[in-house]
Design an enzyme around this catalytic site. Structure first.
Site, PDB file in Angstrom:
ATOM      1  N   GLU A  78       0.766  -1.206   0.053  1.00 46.08           N
ATOM      2  CA  GLU A  78      -0.011  -0.048  -0.078  1.00 46.08           C
ATOM      3  C   GLU A  78       0.785   1.333   0.030  1.00 46.08           C
ATOM      4  O   GLU A  78       0.393   2.231   0.424  1.00 46.08           O
ATOM      5  CB  GLU A  78      -0.861   0.100   1.209  1.00 46.08           C
ATOM      6  CG  GLU A  78      -2.233  -0.970   1.062  1.00 46.08           C
ATOM      7  CD  GLU A  78      -2.973  -0.696   2.257  1.00 46.08           C
ATOM      8  OE1 GLU A  78      -4.384  -0.329   1.926  1.00 46.08           O
ATOM      9  OE2 GLU A  78      -2.648  -0.717   3.425  1.00 46.08           O
ATOM     10  N   HIS A  97      -0.419   5.125   7.754  1.00 47.06           N
ATOM     11  CA  HIS A  97      -1.384   4.613   7.041  1.00 47.06           C
ATOM     12  C   HIS A  97      -1.888   3.450   8.216  1.00 47.06           C
ATOM     13  O   HIS A  97      -0.771   2.696   8.679  1.00 47.06           O
ATOM     14  CB  HIS A  97      -1.691   3.733   5.825  1.00 47.06           C
ATOM     15  CG  HIS A  97      -2.631   2.952   5.779  1.00 47.06           C
ATOM     16  ND1 HIS A  97      -3.890   3.347   5.598  1.00 47.06           N
ATOM     17  CD2 HIS A  97      -2.824   1.724   5.302  1.00 47.06           C
ATOM     18  CE1 HIS A  97      -4.583   2.401   5.462  1.00 47.06           C
ATOM     19  NE2 HIS A  97      -3.892   1.129   5.172  1.00 47.06           N
ATOM     20  N   HIS A  99      -4.844   0.650  10.854  1.00 47.32           N
ATOM     21  CA  HIS A  99      -6.015  -0.058  11.017  1.00 47.32           C
ATOM     22  C   HIS A  99      -6.316  -0.041  12.548  1.00 47.32           C
ATOM     23  O   HIS A  99      -6.591  -1.166  12.909  1.00 47.32           O
ATOM     24  CB  HIS A  99      -5.978  -1.290  10.424  1.00 47.32           C
ATOM     25  CG  HIS A  99      -5.168  -1.289   9.229  1.00 47.32           C
ATOM     26  ND1 HIS A  99      -4.170  -2.070   9.044  1.00 47.32           N
ATOM     27  CD2 HIS A  99      -5.400  -0.868   7.768  1.00 47.32           C
ATOM     28  CE1 HIS A  99      -3.746  -1.970   7.680  1.00 47.32           C
ATOM     29  NE2 HIS A  99      -4.471  -1.362   7.041  1.00 47.32           N
ATOM     30  N   HIS A 167     -11.730  -0.315   6.513  1.00 41.73           N
ATOM     31  CA  HIS A 167     -10.489  -0.425   6.260  1.00 41.73           C
ATOM     32  C   HIS A 167      -9.464   0.038   7.348  1.00 41.73           C
ATOM     33  O   HIS A 167      -8.697  -0.571   8.097  1.00 41.73           O
ATOM     34  CB  HIS A 167     -10.061  -0.106   4.773  1.00 41.73           C
ATOM     35  CG  HIS A 167      -8.473  -0.372   4.354  1.00 41.73           C
ATOM     36  ND1 HIS A 167      -8.078  -0.200   3.311  1.00 41.73           N
ATOM     37  CD2 HIS A 167      -7.325  -0.472   5.241  1.00 41.73           C
ATOM     38  CE1 HIS A 167      -6.757  -0.410   3.104  1.00 41.73           C
ATOM     39  NE2 HIS A 167      -6.338  -0.513   4.302  1.00 41.73           N
TER      40      HIS A 167
HETATM   41 ZN   LIG Z   1      -4.327  -0.726   5.073  1.00 35.17          ZN
END
Ligand SMILES: [Zn+2]
Length: 273
Positions: A78, A97, A99, A167
């Site tokens: 990603e 980024h 989660h 996500h």
């Molecule tokens: Zn991700």
């Protein structure tokens, strides 16, 4: 921002571990910082869980998210998230980024996270919401294609964070420490917002309060204080990165073509991991 590239690389490793220690990152998620002397590049770890990242894991990428050094290691799938945001936002110097469990209920329910306590103002008055399915239909929900990264960057717009449907979230900052602080306090805010629902509807800060309280959160003395606190907690957990500085995996020069040639020579001398 640290003057020495090696110091910044060490800080990227440290930021990964701090965000893991504080429950923002788990086995997945990643942290990057824009190259301090070449704004057309950024620094990001090889694909590894954030809690164990060392300075020697940090690699250099172009804003197209191509590795400057041909890798023999796995890379984050990603990473286009980082490159596309750096392309779209010249003011952004760091990206995470994640989660985090704290934000996932909001990502799943499609409900906004709003600042509900003073330090929560670090994330700004509004966190936009991005649904990958809207534009791309059925995917595996990973943001791997440049067009997906660009779509996410458009949804982020000029904000400090964006929620991603079912996500996770992506958080940006004008410095690495600012981004780390924002990511942690946004998660705390999400936890407080959710817990408050048991007592009644949580009222967000007034817009002026968000602006004023948010400006405090990026003051250098505040950022150094929180950074010291999180480093102390990391050290107490015995989870600090190993000492010894960064390996020469990234360029110290600002001219990309010259940097690439220099890096290639170093690669031949030092080999790859
Ligand atoms: Zn991700």
């Amino acid at each position: 921002m640290p003057e020495k590239l090696a110091d910044l690389i060490a800080e990227v490793a440290l930021a990964n571990r701090i965000l893991a220690q504080e429950g923002v990152l788990d086995a997945f998620g990643h942290v990057s910082v824009r190259h301090p002397s070449d704004p057309g590049r950024y620094l990001l770890s090889r694909a590894r869980s954030p809690a164990v990242i060392e300075p020697g894991d940090i690699l250099e990428f172009t804003l197209d998210s191509a590795p400057v050094k041909p890798p023999k290691v796995h890379l984050y799938a990603e990473r286009v998230i980082h490159g596309c945001i750096y392309q779209a936002r010249s003011d952004v110097m760091a990206v995470c980024h994640h989660h985090a469990p704290a934000v996932m209920p909001f990502c799943i329910a499609g409900k906004p996270i709003v600042p509900v306590f003073h330090v929560g103002a670090a994330m700004g008055a509004e966190v936009p919401f991005w649904d990958q399915h809207d534009e791309f239909g059925d995917t595996n929900l990973l943001v791997v294609k440049p067009e997906e990264g660009r779509s996410l960057a458009r949804a982020l717009g000029g904000h400090s964070a964006v929620l991603m449907n079912r996500h996770g979230a992506t958080v940006v900052g004008g410095s690495l420490k600012e981004m780390v602080s924002r990511a942690i306090f946004m998660c705390q805010n999400a936890e407080y917002q959710l817990r408050t629902l048991a007592l009644g509807a949580p009222a967000p800060l007034h817009p002026g309060e968000t602006r004023l309280a948010g400006s405090i959160s990026v003051m250098p003395n505040v950022l150094s204080r929180t950074w010291e606190y999180w480093c102390t907690r990391l050290a107490a957990a015995g989870a600090m990165p190993p000492q010894g500085g960064a390996r020469t995996t990234v360029s110290r020069r600002s001219a990309p073509s010259r940097a690439s040639r220099t890096l290639s020579r170093k690669q031949r001398k030092s080999g790859r991991r």
